[in-house]
Design a protein around this motif. Structure first.
Motif, PDB file in Angstrom:
ATOM      1  N   PRO A 187       0.847  -1.196   0.000  1.00  8.75           N
ATOM      2  CA  PRO A 187       0.000   0.000   0.000  1.00  8.75           C
ATOM      3  C   PRO A 187       0.880   1.243   0.000  1.00  8.75           C
ATOM      4  O   PRO A 187       1.890   1.299   0.697  1.00  8.75           O
ATOM      5  CB  PRO A 187      -0.795  -0.127   1.301  1.00  8.75           C
ATOM      6  N   HIS A 188       0.515   2.228  -0.803  1.00  2.74           N
ATOM      7  CA  HIS A 188       1.310   3.451  -0.858  1.00  2.74           C
ATOM      8  C   HIS A 188       0.519   4.558  -1.531  1.00  2.74           C
ATOM      9  O   HIS A 188      -0.503   4.310  -2.193  1.00  2.74           O
ATOM     10  CB  HIS A 188       2.628   3.229  -1.625  1.00  2.74           C
ATOM     11  N   HIS A 189       0.968   5.780  -1.347  1.00  4.11           N
ATOM     12  CA  HIS A 189       0.385   6.920  -2.043  1.00  4.11           C
ATOM     13  C   HIS A 189       1.433   8.025  -2.114  1.00  4.11           C
ATOM     14  O   HIS A 189       2.499   7.932  -1.500  1.00  4.11           O
ATOM     15  CB  HIS A 189      -0.881   7.434  -1.340  1.00  4.11           C
ATOM     16  N   TYR A 190       1.120   9.071  -2.861  1.00  3.21           N
ATOM     17  CA  TYR A 190       2.015  10.213  -2.994  1.00  3.21           C
ATOM     18  C   TYR A 190       1.460  11.394  -2.207  1.00  3.21           C
ATOM     19  O   TYR A 190       0.334  11.843  -2.456  1.00  3.21           O
ATOM     20  CB  TYR A 190       2.185  10.604  -4.466  1.00  3.21           C
ATOM     21  N   ALA A 191       2.247  11.898  -1.247  1.00  2.00           N
ATOM     22  CA  ALA A 191       1.858  13.102  -0.518  1.00  2.00           C
ATOM     23  C   ALA A 191       1.995  14.325  -1.417  1.00  2.00           C
ATOM     24  O   ALA A 191       1.242  15.289  -1.295  1.00  2.00           O
ATOM     25  CB  ALA A 191       2.720  13.255   0.739  1.00  2.00           C
ATOM     26  N   ASP A 192       2.981  14.288  -2.307  1.00  2.00           N
ATOM     27  CA  ASP A 192       3.149  15.282  -3.363  1.00  2.00           C
ATOM     28  C   ASP A 192       3.968  14.623  -4.460  1.00  2.00           C
ATOM     29  O   ASP A 192       4.254  13.428  -4.394  1.00  2.00           O
ATOM     30  CB  ASP A 192       3.796  16.586  -2.844  1.00  2.00           C
ATOM     31  N   ASP A 193       4.365  15.372  -5.468  1.00  2.00           N
ATOM     32  CA  ASP A 193       5.046  14.778  -6.616  1.00  2.00           C
ATOM     33  C   ASP A 193       6.326  14.042  -6.248  1.00  2.00           C
ATOM     34  O   ASP A 193       6.714  13.085  -6.927  1.00  2.00           O
ATOM     35  CB  ASP A 193       5.377  15.859  -7.652  1.00  2.00           C
ATOM     36  N   ASN A 194       6.998  14.472  -5.187  1.00  2.00           N
ATOM     37  CA  ASN A 194       8.302  13.914  -4.834  1.00  2.00           C
ATOM     38  C   ASN A 194       8.317  13.162  -3.507  1.00  2.00           C
ATOM     39  O   ASN A 194       9.376  12.733  -3.064  1.00  2.00           O
ATOM     40  CB  ASN A 194       9.355  15.027  -4.789  1.00  2.00           C
ATOM     41  N   THR A 195       7.170  12.998  -2.874  1.00  2.00           N
ATOM     42  CA  THR A 195       7.117  12.356  -1.561  1.00  2.00           C
ATOM     43  C   THR A 195       6.209  11.140  -1.610  1.00  2.00           C
ATOM     44  O   THR A 195       4.992  11.258  -1.804  1.00  2.00           O
ATOM     45  CB  THR A 195       6.622  13.337  -0.487  1.00  2.00           C
ATOM     46  N   LEU A 196       6.818   9.982  -1.450  1.00  2.00           N
ATOM     47  CA  LEU A 196       6.099   8.711  -1.489  1.00  2.00           C
ATOM     48  C   LEU A 196       5.920   8.194  -0.064  1.00  2.00           C
ATOM     49  O   LEU A 196       6.869   8.175   0.716  1.00  2.00           O
ATOM     50  CB  LEU A 196       6.898   7.704  -2.326  1.00  2.00           C
ATOM     51  N   VAL A 197       4.701   7.785   0.257  1.00  2.00           N
ATOM     52  CA  VAL A 197       4.391   7.262   1.583  1.00  2.00           C
ATOM     53  C   VAL A 197       4.068   5.776   1.453  1.00  2.00           C
ATOM     54  O   VAL A 197       3.072   5.403   0.814  1.00  2.00           O
ATOM     55  CB  VAL A 197       3.213   8.012   2.231  1.00  2.00           C
ATOM     56  N   ILE A 198       4.910   4.942   2.029  1.00  2.00           N
ATOM     57  CA  ILE A 198       4.717   3.490   1.997  1.00  2.00           C
ATOM     58  C   ILE A 198       3.926   3.065   3.226  1.00  2.00           C
ATOM     59  O   ILE A 198       4.280   3.418   4.358  1.00  2.00           O
ATOM     60  CB  ILE A 198       6.064   2.743   1.993  1.00  2.00           C
ATOM     61  N   GLY A 199       2.852   2.289   3.025  1.00  2.00           N
ATOM     62  CA  GLY A 199       2.103   1.750   4.134  1.00  2.00           C
ATOM     63  C   GLY A 199       0.728   2.344   4.307  1.00  2.00           C
ATOM     64  O   GLY A 199      -0.032   1.906   5.185  1.00  2.00           O
ATOM     65  N   VAL A 200       0.363   3.327   3.490  1.00  2.00           N
ATOM     66  CA  VAL A 200      -0.948   3.957   3.595  1.00  2.00           C
ATOM     67  C   VAL A 200      -1.567   4.069   2.206  1.00  2.00           C
ATOM     68  O   VAL A 200      -0.930   4.610   1.286  1.00  2.00           O
ATOM     69  CB  VAL A 200      -0.859   5.362   4.230  1.00  2.00           C
ATOM     70  N   ASP A 201      -2.782   3.596   2.045  1.00  2.00           N
ATOM     71  CA  ASP A 201      -3.490   3.695   0.783  1.00  2.00           C
ATOM     72  C   ASP A 201      -3.895   5.146   0.504  1.00  2.00           C
ATOM     73  O   ASP A 201      -4.055   5.936   1.439  1.00  2.00           O
ATOM     74  CB  ASP A 201      -4.750   2.834   0.813  1.00  2.00           C
ATOM     75  N   PRO A 202      -4.125   5.505  -0.763  1.00  2.00           N
ATOM     76  CA  PRO A 202      -4.572   6.863  -1.077  1.00  2.00           C
ATOM     77  C   PRO A 202      -5.847   7.259  -0.362  1.00  2.00           C
ATOM     78  O   PRO A 202      -6.006   8.396   0.084  1.00  2.00           O
ATOM     79  CB  PRO A 202      -4.766   6.838  -2.595  1.00  2.00           C
ATOM     80  N   THR A 203      -6.789   6.328  -0.223  1.00  2.00           N
ATOM     81  CA  THR A 203      -8.070   6.642   0.405  1.00  2.00           C
ATOM     82  C   THR A 203      -7.943   6.896   1.897  1.00  2.00           C
ATOM     83  O   THR A 203      -8.823   7.504   2.494  1.00  2.00           O
ATOM     84  CB  THR A 203      -9.085   5.505   0.170  1.00  2.00           C
ATOM     85  N   ASN A 204      -6.849   6.405   2.488  1.00  2.00           N
ATOM     86  CA  ASN A 204      -6.646   6.593   3.928  1.00  2.00           C
ATOM     87  C   ASN A 204      -5.632   7.695   4.233  1.00  2.00           C
ATOM     88  O   ASN A 204      -5.284   7.932   5.386  1.00  2.00           O
ATOM     89  CB  ASN A 204      -6.169   5.290   4.575  1.00  2.00           C
ATOM     90  N   ALA A 205      -5.142   8.348   3.187  1.00  2.00           N
ATOM     91  CA  ALA A 205      -4.151   9.401   3.380  1.00  2.00           C
ATOM     92  C   ALA A 205      -4.806  10.635   3.997  1.00  2.00           C
ATOM     93  O   ALA A 205      -5.997  10.893   3.777  1.00  2.00           O
ATOM     94  CB  ALA A 205      -3.514   9.764   2.051  1.00  2.00           C
TER      95      ALA A 205
END
Length: 206
Positions: free
Chosen positions: A184-202
Protein backbone atom coordinates in the motif's frame (compact mmCIF):
# COMPACT_ATOMS: atom_id res chain seq x y z
CA UNK A 1 -6.96 -1.01 6.65
CA UNK A 2 -3.89 0.30 4.82
CA UNK A 3 -2.57 -3.06 3.81
CA UNK A 4 -5.84 -4.81 3.17
CA UNK A 5 -5.59 -7.31 0.35
CA UNK A 6 -1.81 -7.50 0.41
CA UNK A 7 -0.08 -10.57 1.85
CA UNK A 8 3.28 -10.39 3.60
CA UNK A 9 6.05 -12.25 1.70
CA UNK A 10 8.03 -15.02 3.32
CA UNK A 11 10.39 -13.53 5.89
CA UNK A 12 13.38 -15.69 4.94
CA UNK A 13 14.52 -13.07 2.47
CA UNK A 14 15.41 -10.69 5.26
CA UNK A 15 18.70 -12.50 5.67
CA UNK A 16 19.76 -10.94 2.39
CA UNK A 17 18.49 -7.48 3.22
CA UNK A 18 20.69 -5.17 5.31
CA UNK A 19 18.14 -3.73 7.69
CA UNK A 20 18.12 -0.13 8.71
CA UNK A 21 19.71 1.16 5.52
CA UNK A 22 18.58 3.18 2.54
CA UNK A 23 20.56 2.79 -0.64
CA UNK A 24 20.33 3.50 -4.33
CA UNK A 25 21.45 0.78 -6.71
CA UNK A 26 21.02 -0.39 -10.27
CA UNK A 27 21.86 2.50 -12.55
CA UNK A 28 21.01 1.71 -16.16
CA UNK A 29 23.30 2.55 -19.06
CA UNK A 30 26.79 1.74 -20.24
CA UNK A 31 29.59 3.50 -18.44
CA UNK A 32 27.64 4.31 -15.28
CA UNK A 33 29.71 3.06 -12.37
CA UNK A 34 28.05 4.85 -9.48
CA UNK A 35 24.84 6.63 -8.60
CA UNK A 36 24.14 9.41 -6.11
CA UNK A 37 22.82 8.78 -2.64
CA UNK A 38 19.13 9.55 -2.37
CA UNK A 39 17.68 10.90 0.84
CA UNK A 40 14.67 9.35 2.54
CA UNK A 41 13.00 9.73 5.89
CA UNK A 42 12.09 6.74 8.04
CA UNK A 43 10.61 6.23 11.50
CA UNK A 44 12.37 4.29 14.23
CA UNK A 45 13.10 0.57 13.80
CA UNK A 46 10.45 -0.28 16.40
CA UNK A 47 7.86 1.84 14.58
CA UNK A 48 8.71 0.23 11.25
CA UNK A 49 8.26 -3.27 12.64
CA UNK A 50 4.89 -2.17 14.01
CA UNK A 51 3.80 -1.13 10.54
CA UNK A 52 4.26 2.63 10.72
CA UNK A 53 4.33 4.38 7.32
CA UNK A 54 7.70 5.12 5.74
CA UNK A 55 8.21 8.37 3.84
CA UNK A 56 10.66 8.51 0.94
CA UNK A 57 11.89 11.55 -0.97
CA UNK A 58 12.13 10.51 -4.64
CA UNK A 59 13.03 13.94 -6.04
CA UNK A 60 16.57 12.81 -6.94
CA UNK A 61 15.55 9.40 -8.30
CA UNK A 62 16.84 9.25 -11.87
CA UNK A 63 15.69 7.01 -14.70
CA UNK A 64 16.98 3.49 -14.19
CA UNK A 65 17.72 3.93 -10.49
CA UNK A 66 16.32 2.04 -7.53
CA UNK A 67 15.76 3.42 -4.05
CA UNK A 68 15.48 0.82 -1.28
CA UNK A 69 13.73 1.58 2.02
CA UNK A 70 12.51 -0.69 4.80
CA UNK A 71 8.86 -1.10 5.79
CA UNK A 72 7.62 -3.69 8.28
CA UNK A 73 11.00 -5.42 8.13
CA UNK A 74 10.80 -5.81 4.34
CA UNK A 75 12.84 -4.18 1.55
CA UNK A 76 10.72 -1.88 -0.58
CA UNK A 77 12.03 -1.18 -4.08
CA UNK A 78 11.18 2.18 -5.61
CA UNK A 79 12.32 2.20 -9.25
CA UNK A 80 12.05 4.90 -11.90
CA UNK A 81 11.52 2.99 -15.13
CA UNK A 82 12.76 4.14 -18.52
CA UNK A 83 10.48 4.87 -21.46
CA UNK A 84 11.94 1.84 -23.26
CA UNK A 85 11.05 -0.44 -20.34
CA UNK A 86 7.51 0.96 -20.17
CA UNK A 87 7.08 0.36 -23.90
CA UNK A 88 8.27 -3.24 -23.54
CA UNK A 89 5.89 -4.22 -20.72
CA UNK A 90 2.76 -4.80 -22.87
CA UNK A 91 4.75 -7.10 -25.19
CA UNK A 92 5.48 -9.61 -22.40
CA UNK A 93 1.97 -10.79 -21.53
CA UNK A 94 2.26 -14.14 -23.34
CA UNK A 95 5.34 -15.04 -21.27
CA UNK A 96 3.81 -14.24 -17.86
CA UNK A 97 1.71 -16.22 -15.40
CA UNK A 98 -0.49 -13.32 -14.29
CA UNK A 99 -0.03 -10.48 -16.81
CA UNK A 100 -3.19 -8.58 -15.79
CA UNK A 101 -2.58 -8.89 -12.04
CA UNK A 102 -5.73 -10.97 -11.56
CA UNK A 103 -4.40 -12.32 -8.26
CA UNK A 104 -5.71 -9.55 -6.02
CA UNK A 105 -3.68 -10.76 -3.03
CA UNK A 106 -0.51 -9.36 -4.63
CA UNK A 107 -1.49 -5.68 -4.84
CA UNK A 108 -4.04 -3.18 -3.52
CA UNK A 109 -7.29 -2.72 -5.43
CA UNK A 110 -6.11 0.55 -6.99
CA UNK A 111 -3.15 -1.19 -8.67
CA UNK A 112 -3.77 -3.14 -11.89
CA UNK A 113 -2.64 -3.83 -15.45
CA UNK A 114 0.89 -4.19 -16.75
CA UNK A 115 2.21 -1.08 -15.01
CA UNK A 116 1.12 -2.09 -11.46
CA UNK A 117 1.80 1.45 -10.27
CA UNK A 118 0.15 4.77 -9.45
CA UNK A 119 2.62 6.77 -11.55
CA UNK A 120 3.55 5.00 -14.80
CA UNK A 121 7.28 5.59 -14.45
CA UNK A 122 7.59 4.74 -10.73
CA UNK A 123 7.30 1.12 -9.61
CA UNK A 124 6.92 0.25 -5.92
CA UNK A 125 7.45 -3.40 -4.95
CA UNK A 126 8.28 -5.59 -1.97
CA UNK A 127 11.71 -6.90 -2.93
CA UNK A 128 11.23 -10.52 -1.88
CA UNK A 129 10.74 -13.43 -4.27
CA UNK A 130 7.35 -15.09 -3.83
CA UNK A 131 8.96 -18.54 -3.98
CA UNK A 132 11.09 -18.73 -0.82
CA UNK A 133 11.57 -15.09 0.09
CA UNK A 134 15.00 -14.52 -1.44
CA UNK A 135 15.88 -11.05 -2.73
CA UNK A 136 16.09 -11.03 -6.56
CA UNK A 137 18.68 -9.07 -8.51
CA UNK A 138 17.58 -6.09 -10.57
CA UNK A 139 18.51 -6.47 -14.23
CA UNK A 140 16.88 -3.32 -15.59
CA UNK A 141 18.60 -3.00 -18.94
CA UNK A 142 16.99 -4.34 -22.10
CA UNK A 143 19.72 -6.64 -23.34
CA UNK A 144 20.47 -10.36 -23.64
CA UNK A 145 21.20 -12.08 -20.33
CA UNK A 146 22.57 -15.60 -19.69
CA UNK A 147 19.17 -16.61 -18.29
CA UNK A 148 17.14 -14.97 -21.13
CA UNK A 149 18.48 -14.04 -24.56
CA UNK A 150 15.51 -11.70 -25.14
CA UNK A 151 15.47 -10.03 -21.74
CA UNK A 152 13.37 -6.84 -21.55
CA UNK A 153 14.45 -5.75 -18.10
CA UNK A 154 13.25 -7.01 -14.75
CA UNK A 155 14.31 -9.04 -11.74
CA UNK A 156 16.10 -12.38 -11.61
CA UNK A 157 16.35 -14.57 -8.51
CA UNK A 158 19.63 -16.52 -8.75
CA UNK A 159 18.61 -18.87 -5.92
CA UNK A 160 16.04 -20.80 -7.95
CA UNK A 161 15.95 -18.95 -11.31
CA UNK A 162 12.61 -17.16 -10.94
CA UNK A 163 12.10 -14.17 -13.26
CA UNK A 164 9.92 -11.08 -12.97
CA UNK A 165 9.47 -8.15 -15.35
CA UNK A 166 9.96 -4.49 -14.37
CA UNK A 167 6.44 -4.43 -12.93
CA UNK A 168 7.16 -7.45 -10.75
CA UNK A 169 5.02 -9.77 -12.88
CA UNK A 170 6.22 -13.35 -12.68
CA UNK A 171 7.23 -15.31 -15.77
CA UNK A 172 5.58 -18.64 -16.54
CA UNK A 173 7.45 -21.86 -15.80
CA UNK A 174 9.53 -20.60 -12.86
CA UNK A 175 9.36 -21.65 -9.20
CA UNK A 176 7.82 -18.36 -7.98
CA UNK A 177 4.03 -18.85 -7.99
CA UNK A 178 2.86 -15.23 -8.00
CA UNK A 179 3.81 -11.68 -8.91
CA UNK A 180 5.91 -9.62 -6.53
CA UNK A 181 3.79 -7.82 -3.94
CA UNK A 182 2.90 -4.16 -4.38
CA UNK A 183 2.65 -2.58 -0.90
CA UNK A 184 0.00 0.00 0.00
CA UNK A 185 1.31 3.45 -0.86
CA UNK A 186 0.39 6.92 -2.04
CA UNK A 187 2.01 10.21 -2.99
CA UNK A 188 1.86 13.10 -0.52
CA UNK A 189 3.15 15.28 -3.36
CA UNK A 190 5.05 14.78 -6.62
CA UNK A 191 8.30 13.91 -4.83
CA UNK A 192 7.12 12.36 -1.56
CA UNK A 193 6.10 8.71 -1.49
CA UNK A 194 4.39 7.26 1.58
CA UNK A 195 4.72 3.49 2.00
CA UNK A 196 2.10 1.75 4.13
CA UNK A 197 -0.95 3.96 3.60
CA UNK A 198 -3.49 3.69 0.78
CA UNK A 199 -4.57 6.86 -1.08
CA UNK A 200 -8.07 6.64 0.41
CA UNK A 201 -6.65 6.59 3.93
CA UNK A 202 -4.15 9.40 3.38
CA UNK A 203 -4.59 12.65 5.33
CA UNK A 204 -6.95 14.93 3.44
CA UNK A 205 -8.41 12.13 1.32
CA UNK A 206 -12.12 12.41 0.61
Amino acid sequence: MANQGVNDPVNQGRRRFLTGTTVVVGAVGAGIAAVPFIKSWSPSARAKLAGAPVIADISALAEGQRLIVEWRGQPIWIVKRSKAVLAALPTLDAQLSDPKSDNKDQQPAYISGELRSIKPEVSVLVGLCTHLGCSPEMKAEIRPEPFDSEWKGGYFCPCHKSKFDMSGRVYSGVPAPTNLVVPPHHYADDNTLVIGVDPTNAPGAA
